[in-house]
Design an enzyme around this catalytic site. Structure first.
Site, PDB file in Angstrom:
ATOM      1  CB  SER A 248      -0.867   0.015   1.261  1.00 48.62           C
ATOM      2  OG  SER A 248      -1.560   1.239   1.367  1.00 48.62           O
TER       3      SER A 248
ATOM      4  CE1 TYR B 176      -3.745  -2.190   5.276  1.00 50.79           C
ATOM      5  CE2 TYR B 176      -3.169   0.104   4.885  1.00 50.79           C
ATOM      6  CZ  TYR B 176      -3.635  -1.117   4.412  1.00 50.79           C
ATOM      7  OH  TYR B 176      -3.973  -1.257   3.089  1.00 50.79           O
TER       8      TYR B 176
HETATM    9  N1  LIG Z   1      -8.722  -0.084  -1.367  1.00 50.55           N
HETATM   10  C1  LIG Z   1      -7.660   0.655  -1.189  1.00 50.55           C
HETATM   11  O1  LIG Z   1      -7.720   1.894  -1.261  1.00 50.55           O
HETATM   12  C2  LIG Z   1      -6.318   0.025  -0.901  1.00 50.55           C
HETATM   13  C3  LIG Z   1      -5.197   0.852  -0.940  1.00 50.55           C
HETATM   14  C4  LIG Z   1      -3.958   0.304  -0.702  1.00 50.55           C
HETATM   15  C5  LIG Z   1      -3.835  -1.057  -0.442  1.00 50.55           C
HETATM   16  N2  LIG Z   1      -4.939  -1.829  -0.393  1.00 50.55           N
HETATM   17  C6  LIG Z   1      -4.743  -3.257  -0.120  1.00 50.55           C
HETATM   18  O2  LIG Z   1      -5.342  -3.995  -1.167  1.00 50.55           O
HETATM   19  C7  LIG Z   1      -5.813  -5.237  -0.671  1.00 50.55           C
HETATM   20  C8  LIG Z   1      -7.292  -5.376  -0.991  1.00 50.55           C
HETATM   21  O3  LIG Z   1      -7.983  -4.287  -0.421  1.00 50.55           O
HETATM   22  P1  LIG Z   1      -9.465  -3.938  -0.823  1.00 50.55           P
HETATM   23  O4  LIG Z   1      -9.661  -2.498  -0.562  1.00 50.55           O
HETATM   24  O5  LIG Z   1      -9.793  -4.501  -2.148  1.00 50.55           O
HETATM   25  O6  LIG Z   1     -10.257  -4.721   0.320  1.00 50.55           O
HETATM   26  P2  LIG Z   1     -11.735  -5.347   0.324  1.00 50.55           P
HETATM   27  O7  LIG Z   1     -12.151  -5.367   1.748  1.00 50.55           O
HETATM   28  O8  LIG Z   1     -12.612  -4.698  -0.670  1.00 50.55           O
HETATM   29  O9  LIG Z   1     -11.462  -6.838  -0.154  1.00 50.55           O
HETATM   30  C9  LIG Z   1     -10.634  -7.656   0.599  1.00 50.55           C
HETATM   31  C10 LIG Z   1     -11.013  -9.089   0.355  1.00 50.55           C
HETATM   32  O10 LIG Z   1     -10.159  -9.896   1.183  1.00 50.55           O
HETATM   33  C11 LIG Z   1     -10.963 -10.862   1.866  1.00 50.55           C
HETATM   34  N3  LIG Z   1     -10.303 -11.251   3.106  1.00 50.55           N
HETATM   35  C12 LIG Z   1     -10.151 -10.502   4.231  1.00 50.55           C
HETATM   36  N4  LIG Z   1      -9.489 -11.215   5.157  1.00 50.55           N
HETATM   37  C13 LIG Z   1      -9.218 -12.431   4.609  1.00 50.55           C
HETATM   38  C14 LIG Z   1      -8.555 -13.582   5.077  1.00 50.55           C
HETATM   39  N5  LIG Z   1      -8.049 -13.649   6.310  1.00 50.55           N
HETATM   40  N6  LIG Z   1      -8.435 -14.653   4.249  1.00 50.55           N
HETATM   41  C15 LIG Z   1      -8.986 -14.612   3.007  1.00 50.55           C
HETATM   42  N7  LIG Z   1      -9.627 -13.533   2.513  1.00 50.55           N
HETATM   43  C16 LIG Z   1      -9.736 -12.456   3.309  1.00 50.55           C
HETATM   44  C17 LIG Z   1     -12.296 -10.137   2.093  1.00 50.55           C
HETATM   45  O11 LIG Z   1     -13.341 -11.032   2.355  1.00 50.55           O
HETATM   46  C18 LIG Z   1     -12.458  -9.392   0.775  1.00 50.55           C
HETATM   47  O12 LIG Z   1     -13.091 -10.168  -0.202  1.00 50.55           O
HETATM   48  C19 LIG Z   1      -5.512  -5.240   0.826  1.00 50.55           C
HETATM   49  O13 LIG Z   1      -4.268  -5.872   1.035  1.00 50.55           O
HETATM   50  C20 LIG Z   1      -5.400  -3.765   1.140  1.00 50.55           C
HETATM   51  O14 LIG Z   1      -4.620  -3.531   2.286  1.00 50.55           O
HETATM   52  C21 LIG Z   1      -6.204  -1.315  -0.609  1.00 50.55           C
END
Ligand SMILES: NC(=O)c1ccc[n+]([C@@H]2O[C@H](COP(=O)([O-])OP(=O)(O)OC[C@H]3O[C@@H](n4cnc5c(N)ncnc54)[C@H](O)[C@@H]3O)[C@@H](O)[C@H]2O)c1
Length: 313
Positions: free
Chosen positions: A169, A182
Site C-alpha cells: 500500500s 497496517y
Molecule cells: N482499497 C484501497 O484503497 C487500498 C489501498 C492500498 C492497499 N490496499 C490493499 O489492497 C488489498 C485489498 O484491499 P481492498 O480495498 O480490495 O479490500 P476489500 O475489503 O474490498 O477486499 C478484501 C477481500 O479480502 C478478503 N479477506 C479478508 N481477510 C481475509 C482472510 N483472512 N483470508 C482470506 N480472505 C480475506 C475479504 O473477504 C475481501 O473479499 C488489501 O491488502 C489492502 O490492504 C487497498
C-alpha cells in the site's frame, strides 16, 4: 490468445475489491483462477461473473493466515488447473482493534494483524514456490536463442517459472497517525517482497509488490456513502496529480503486467499505482487544500467520524 492461457493462478481475497478485479483480469487473459476468500457469497458471485465472461475460475473458502489454508489452496490450484504459475497475495480485512499507536493496540490485534498482513504472504510463498517449481516454466514460453552475459555460463537461466505479486500500500511507503499495525505490516510486505525476489530469482520466479493509492472498491463505496459527500470525495481527488482516485482495474492491470512474460526482468520492486499521490511534497498540498476547504465548509469524507469531526489524533 490470452497472455496467461494454460496457466494456473491464485488470488487471495479475490471475492471483492482489488482482488476481485485481479481475478477477473487475469482470468480474462486466459488463466484459470482460484479465488481464496473468507467471504463465500461474494467469492461465488465473482466466480460466476468470470465464468459468464468465458473465463475459468474456482472458489475456496478460507482464512489465508492459516497454514493449513495456504497449503490447501496451493494443492487445490494444482489439482484444478494442473499447475501453479501466478500467486497474487492481496487478502486483508482490517479487524477489531487494529487502529491505534503502539501504546493503544493490544498484543492480540498486533499478532492477528501481522499474521494476515505479512504471515499469510510468507505461507503463500512457502507452499506456492515449490508448486511453481514443480509446474516448470510456462510451456508456451520460447526464450529463443540465449543471448547476453549469462550466455558464457552455459545454459540459459530459468525464466517465467512463476510470478508472485504482493499487495502492499502507499501506507507501506508513507505513514498515517495511529495506524501502526497496517503501516508496519505494509512496510514489511515491501521488505519481504525484496527478500523473496533474491531467494526465488534463481528459480525463475519473480516477486514484486504493488502499492495502491486510494482505490474505491465495493466496500469503499459503502463507506463513502455512510459519512462522505461529493465535496469530500472531490477533496480526496484533488490530492492526486491525475485528479481521480483508483478503481480495482487500475491495480489489476499492473498486477497482470507484472505477471506477464514481458516483466521477466523486473523483480523485488514496489510499484506505486497511486495516480502520482506519493510523489508530491505534502506541505504544498496542505496549502492548496486550504482554499478548497474554505470554499466547501460542508465537505464530509469517509474518514469523518459520525459526529462530523475528522481528527485521528
Ligand atoms: N482499497 C484501497 O484503497 C487500498 C489501498 C492500498 C492497499 N490496499 C490493499 O489492497 C488489498 C485489498 O484491499 P481492498 O480495498 O480490495 O479490500 P476489500 O475489503 O474490498 O477486499 C478484501 C477481500 O479480502 C478478503 N479477506 C479478508 N481477510 C481475509 C482472510 N483472512 N483470508 C482470506 N480472505 C480475506 C475479504 O473477504 C475481501 O473479499 C488489501 O491488502 C489492502 O490492504 C487497498
Amino acid at each position: 490468445m490470452g497472455r496467461f492461457d494454460g496457466r494456473g493462478a491464485i488470488v487471495t481475497g479475490g471475492a471483492l475489491g482489488i482482488g476481485g478485479g485481479c481475478a477477473r483480469i487475469i482470468a480474462a487473459d486466459g488463466a484459470g483462477v482460484l479465488i481464496v476468500d473468507i467471504n463465500e457469497e461474494s467469492g461465488a458471485s465473482n466466480v460466476n461473473r468470470i465464468r459468464e465472461a468465458g473465463g475459468k475460475a474456482e472458489f475456496m473458502a478460507g482464512d489465508v493466515a492459516q497454514e493449513s489454508v495456504a497449503a490447501e489452496m496451493v494443492e487445490k490450484a494444482v489439482s484444478t488447473f494442473g499447475r501453479l504459475d501466478l500467486l497474487v497475495q492481496n487478502a486483508y480485512g482490517g479487524g477489531a482493534g487494529s487502529a491505534g499507536s503502539a501504546v493503544e493496540v493490544r498484543p492480540e490485534a498486533w499478532h492477528r494483524g501481522m499474521d494476515l498482513l505479512v504471515g499469510a504472504l510468507y505461507l503463500g510463498a512457502k507452499f506456492g514456490v515449490p508448486a511453481m517449481e514443480e509446474s516448470g516454466a510456462d510451456p508456451e514460453f520460447d526464450p529463443g536463442p540465449w543471448e547476453g552475459a549469462g550466455r558464457r555460463h552455459g545454459d540459459p537461466p530459468a525464466q517465467n517459472v512463476g510470478r508472485i505479486v504482493n499487495i502492499s500500500s502507499v501506507h507501506g511507503i508513507l505513514n498515517s497517525p495511529r495506524s501502526m499495525i497496517y503501516e508496519a505490516g505494509k512496510a514489511a510486505v515491501i521488505g519481504l517482497t525484496r527478500q523473496m525476489a533474491v531467494d526465488f530469482g534463481p528459480l525463475g520466479i519473480t516477486v514484486n509488490a504493488i502499492a495502491p493509492g486510494h482505490i474505491v472498491t465495493e466496500r469503499g463505496e459503502s463507506m463513502w456513502s455512510e459519512t462522505g459527500n461529493d465535496a469530500g470525495f472531490r477533496l480526496f481527488e484533488l490530492h492526486y496529480p491525475v485528479r481521480r482516485t483508483g478503481v480495482p482495474e487500475d491495480i489489476a492491470n499492473a498486477v497482470a503486467f507484472l505477471c506477464s512474460n514481458e516483466a521477466s526482468f523486473i523483480t523485488g520492486q514496489t510499484l506505486a499505482v497511486d495516480g502520482g499521490m506519493t510523489i508530491q511534497l505534502q506541505e504544498d498540498i496542505v496549502m492548496d487544500t486550504k482554499d478548497y476547504i474554505a470554499a466547501n465548509p460542508d465537505l464530509r469524507t469517509h474518514f469523518d467520524n459520525r459526529d462530523g469531526s475528522t481528527s485521528r489524533w
